[in-house]
Design a protein around this motif. Structure first.
Motif, mmCIF file in Angstrom:
data_model
loop_
_atom_site.group_PDB
_atom_site.id
_atom_site.type_symbol
_atom_site.label_atom_id
_atom_site.label_comp_id
_atom_site.label_asym_id
_atom_site.label_seq_id
_atom_site.Cartn_x
_atom_site.Cartn_y
_atom_site.Cartn_z
ATOM 1 N N HIS A 32 0.828 -1.204 0.000
ATOM 2 C CA HIS A 32 0.000 0.000 0.000
ATOM 3 C C HIS A 32 0.860 1.250 0.000
ATOM 4 O O HIS A 32 0.574 2.209 -0.703
ATOM 5 N N PRO A 34 1.613 3.679 2.598
ATOM 6 C CA PRO A 34 0.793 4.783 3.077
ATOM 7 C C PRO A 34 1.491 6.141 3.064
ATOM 8 O O PRO A 34 0.852 7.165 3.217
ATOM 9 N N GLU A 43 3.959 -1.377 7.821
ATOM 10 C CA GLU A 43 3.679 -2.225 6.668
ATOM 11 C C GLU A 43 4.910 -3.060 6.309
ATOM 12 O O GLU A 43 4.803 -4.255 6.062
ATOM 13 N N THR A 62 5.192 -0.404 -4.967
ATOM 14 C CA THR A 62 4.181 0.434 -4.346
ATOM 15 C C THR A 62 3.899 1.617 -5.257
ATOM 16 O O THR A 62 4.812 2.215 -5.807
ATOM 17 N N GLU A 71 -4.705 8.029 -2.566
ATOM 18 C CA GLU A 71 -5.782 7.339 -1.856
ATOM 19 C C GLU A 71 -6.808 6.698 -2.773
ATOM 20 O O GLU A 71 -6.872 5.489 -2.869
ATOM 21 N N TYR A 74 -6.072 3.362 -5.559
ATOM 22 C CA TYR A 74 -4.889 2.528 -5.358
ATOM 23 C C TYR A 74 -5.088 1.121 -5.914
ATOM 24 O O TYR A 74 -4.196 0.559 -6.530
#
Length: 85
Positions: A32, A34, A43, A62, A71, A74
């Motif tokens: 992900h 972030p 993560e 990623t 956001e 994704y």
């Protein structure tokens, strides 16, 4: 590991189980990412705990490193990245 790492690991175990896969079946994982110091560390910690003992090459990517933190979208972006890889 932390509670967050344990939760990540449990989610990965469940996903692989539902897909009838083992970690050794994977060659690519899309994280992900972030883009927060704490989130990235958690993560990666979970990823390392879960995949740290496999004997094959595992590529990691990623979308955050490419597009920043967008956001929305994704999942679609990650899918497109894997398809085009």
């Amino acid at each position: 590991g932390s509670v967050a790492s344990s939760s990540h690991c449990q989610a990965m175990r469940e996903a692989l189980s539902k897909a009838d896969l083992r970690t050794s079946d994977l060659s690519y994982v899309e994280l992900h990412g972030p883009a927060t110091t704490e989130g990235d560390i958690e993560e990666f910690r979970a990823f390392s705990e879960f995949f740290g003992s496999i004997d094959s090459v595992l590529h990691v990517g990623t979308m955050t490193s490419v597009l920043g933190n967008v956001e929305v979208g994704y999942g679609l972006l990650g899918l497109l990245k894997v398809v085009y890889a």
